[in-house]
Design a protein around this motif. Sequence first.
Motif, PDB file in Angstrom:
ATOM      1  N   GLY A 291       0.814  -1.214   0.000  1.00  0.00           N
ATOM      2  CA  GLY A 291       0.000   0.000   0.000  1.00  0.00           C
ATOM      3  C   GLY A 291       0.844   1.260   0.000  1.00  0.00           C
TER       4      GLY A 291
ATOM      5  N   ALA B   7      -4.922   2.049   0.148  1.00  0.00           N
ATOM      6  CA  ALA B   7      -5.970   1.061   0.406  1.00  0.00           C
ATOM      7  C   ALA B   7      -6.376   0.299  -0.848  1.00  0.00           C
ATOM      8  N   SER B   8      -6.382   0.963  -1.996  1.00  0.00           N
ATOM      9  CA  SER B   8      -6.787   0.298  -3.238  1.00  0.00           C
ATOM     10  C   SER B   8      -5.828  -0.829  -3.595  1.00  0.00           C
TER      11      SER B   8
ATOM     12  N   ALA C 131      -6.387  -3.698  -1.168  1.00  0.00           N
ATOM     13  CA  ALA C 131      -7.614  -4.418  -1.538  1.00  0.00           C
ATOM     14  C   ALA C 131      -7.392  -5.300  -2.751  1.00  0.00           C
TER      15      ALA C 131
ATOM     16  N   THR D 202      -6.446  -7.519   6.349  1.00  0.00           N
ATOM     17  CA  THR D 202      -6.699  -6.540   5.283  1.00  0.00           C
ATOM     18  C   THR D 202      -7.293  -5.259   5.851  1.00  0.00           C
TER      19      THR D 202
ATOM     20  N   VAL E 213      -5.580  -1.532   5.868  1.00  0.00           N
ATOM     21  CA  VAL E 213      -6.235  -0.385   5.233  1.00  0.00           C
ATOM     22  C   VAL E 213      -6.400   0.767   6.220  1.00  0.00           C
TER      23      VAL E 213
ATOM     24  N   SER F 178      -4.473   4.342   5.676  1.00  0.00           N
ATOM     25  CA  SER F 178      -5.314   5.535   5.498  1.00  0.00           C
ATOM     26  C   SER F 178      -4.931   6.619   6.501  1.00  0.00           C
TER      27      SER F 178
ATOM     28  N   GLU G 193      -1.848   7.338  -0.725  1.00  0.00           N
ATOM     29  CA  GLU G 193      -3.097   7.287  -1.484  1.00  0.00           C
ATOM     30  C   GLU G 193      -3.145   8.396  -2.537  1.00  0.00           C
TER      31      GLU G 193
ATOM     32  N   MET H 295     -14.862  -2.060   3.004  1.00  0.00           N
ATOM     33  CA  MET H 295     -14.011  -1.918   4.182  1.00  0.00           C
ATOM     34  C   MET H 295     -14.802  -2.107   5.477  1.00  0.00           C
TER      35      MET H 295
END
Length: 334
Positions: free
Chosen positions: A132, A138-139, A142, A155, A159, A163, A197, A296
């Motif tokens: 990440g 986060a994408s 995922a 997971t 995330v 974030s 991000e 999420m």
Amino acid sequence: MLEFNYVSARKPLLLGIGFTFLLALAGYGIALLPGLSQVGPLASAIVIAVLYRHFFGYPEAIHSGIQFSAKKLLRFAIILFGLKLNINVIMDEGVPLLLRDLLVIFFAIGVMMLLAYLFKADQSISLLIGIGTGICGASAIAAVSPILKAKEEDTAISVGIISFIGTVFALIYTVIRPFLPIDAEAYGMWAGLGLHEIANVVLAAEPAGEDGLAMALLAKLGRVFLLVPLSMILIWFMKRKGNGETDNQVSFPWFLVGFIIMSVLGSYVLGPYIPAPQPVMDTIETITSFTLTMAMVGLGVNINLHDLRSKALKPILAVVITSVLLSIVTYAIV
């Protein structure tokens, strides 16, 4: 009678999806409050889901719906996310940009895993956070978690951490920008290479003006572009690790094909031949973000606060150190 039985069978699914929808909506509401807007709906929704689990327990009766959001909607959001990647822009910039982006990815994952080894941190969470940090927050987590067969709890924890840390570093970048001896474009490149991000990059680079923001997004999109080859490497690695054992076989992540198709569609069709109105693109982006937030929530409900302390503290320390070192390295190469 048959119709009634069908509806009854579907009720837990629909209620579970509705549950994740409401908590995601609450996450968006909290993110609108003063002082919390920079945290974002994703992290806010995960916190709400974790607190719900802590105080009310896991809602077993609607498990199927929660799982649908955590798995199916997660993949759907990743497919839609492909529209954000403009392949043309990456190709126009060429090899120098991709080499920088490759350095960022290898550095972030390598340093994160080294620190995880030294700190004896959870390896699964550390790898997810490293990916990440290197790609797109986060994408990326995922997208690779199904390939790595990561636990839903790991997971969600990853995330949440990425974030929060990404937002903190974006704010730090914004605060120190006026004191840096570099122009707007160089600062934008630094933000695009060093932050987690896409939202973090936009937050940090927007004060630098249009040129700075454009350069930041260009650098960031190069990292997103490398998500697909990295995923292929991880598939190869996991299959080799499995040694033919049935339980360890890795199914091909077909949602990544959808991601590529949407990227091609956005790059070569919607732009040049069928210009999509901006309100339509904004609506798709909102749907993507909200769907990912619902996913999420589905993952966050699996987090047990009692386990969180022992699993998250060391990875948090590792990602903070990794992010600081990454910021220094990327500043040196812009």
